[in-house]
Design a protein around this motif. Structure first.
Motif, PDB file in Angstrom:
ATOM      1  N   ALA A  70     -11.738  85.323  -6.451  1.00 57.06           N
ATOM      2  CA  ALA A  70     -12.673  84.339  -6.887  1.00 57.06           C
ATOM      3  C   ALA A  70     -11.841  83.508  -7.913  1.00 57.06           C
ATOM      4  CB  ALA A  70     -13.950  84.954  -7.560  1.00 57.06           C
ATOM      5  N   CYS A 116     -12.767  78.303  -4.951  1.00 58.83           N
ATOM      6  CA  CYS A 116     -13.689  77.428  -5.184  1.00 58.83           C
ATOM      7  C   CYS A 116     -13.245  76.071  -4.269  1.00 58.83           C
ATOM      8  CB  CYS A 116     -13.611  76.976  -6.687  1.00 58.83           C
ATOM      9  SG  CYS A 116     -14.746  75.632  -7.263  1.00 58.83           S
ATOM     10  N   HIS A 168     -13.563  76.570  -0.560  1.00 64.18           N
ATOM     11  CA  HIS A 168     -15.172  76.672  -0.259  1.00 64.18           C
ATOM     12  C   HIS A 168     -15.597  75.094   0.002  1.00 64.18           C
ATOM     13  CE1 HIS A 168     -19.243  78.067  -0.211  1.00 64.18           C
ATOM     14  NE2 HIS A 168     -19.490  77.102  -1.016  1.00 64.18           N
ATOM     15  N   ASP A 194     -22.247  76.878  -5.482  1.00 61.99           N
ATOM     16  CA  ASP A 194     -21.768  78.182  -4.953  1.00 61.99           C
ATOM     17  C   ASP A 194     -20.131  78.119  -5.118  1.00 61.99           C
ATOM     18  OD1 ASP A 194     -23.960  79.134  -3.618  1.00 61.99           O
ATOM     19  OD2 ASP A 194     -23.570  78.512  -1.732  1.00 61.99           O
ATOM     20  N   LYS A 220     -17.437  80.687  -7.743  1.00 63.10           N
ATOM     21  CA  LYS A 220     -16.420  81.132  -7.295  1.00 63.10           C
ATOM     22  C   LYS A 220     -14.971  81.095  -8.272  1.00 63.10           C
ATOM     23  CE  LYS A 220     -17.338  80.925  -2.522  1.00 63.10           C
ATOM     24  NZ  LYS A 220     -17.488  82.178  -2.046  1.00 63.10           N
TER      25      LYS A 220
END
Length: 92
Positions: free
Chosen positions: A30, A35, A38, A85, A89
């Motif tokens: 993470a 991020c 993603h 989301d 992260k």
């Protein structure tokens, strides 16, 4: 007999501890990179540099960092769910 139990208990404890490390390994991913990927994996039109900057903003953690990250991504038209989301992260 006692020695055998101690050895078995030590081996069991060690395996549980190592299993915990393996289970925690996904949490270690993470990061800013997680991020960024993603968003880029879901939104091909997102500006990569802007997404990276937003993820770096969120890396500090906290509510303010999350909101800043989210708003930067939304300014680039990243969908709300994807932006939220991804910003979750980023903190280390």
């Amino acid at each position: 007999m006692r020695l055998a139990r101690r050895i078995a208990a030590t081996g069991g404890t060690l395996s549980i501890a190592l299993g915990g490390l393996v289970a925690a390994a996904p949490a270690a991913s993470a990061t800013v990179q997680g991020c960024t990927s993603h968003v880029t994996n879901r939104e091909s039109n997102a500006t990569k540099e802007l997404v990276e900057d937003a993820c770096k903003t969120a890396a500090g953690g906290g509510e303010a960092a999350f909101k800043d990250c989210y708003h930067l991504m939304r300014d680039d038209y990243v969908p709300a769910v994807t932006a939220a989301d991804a910003c979750r992260k980023a903190p280390k």
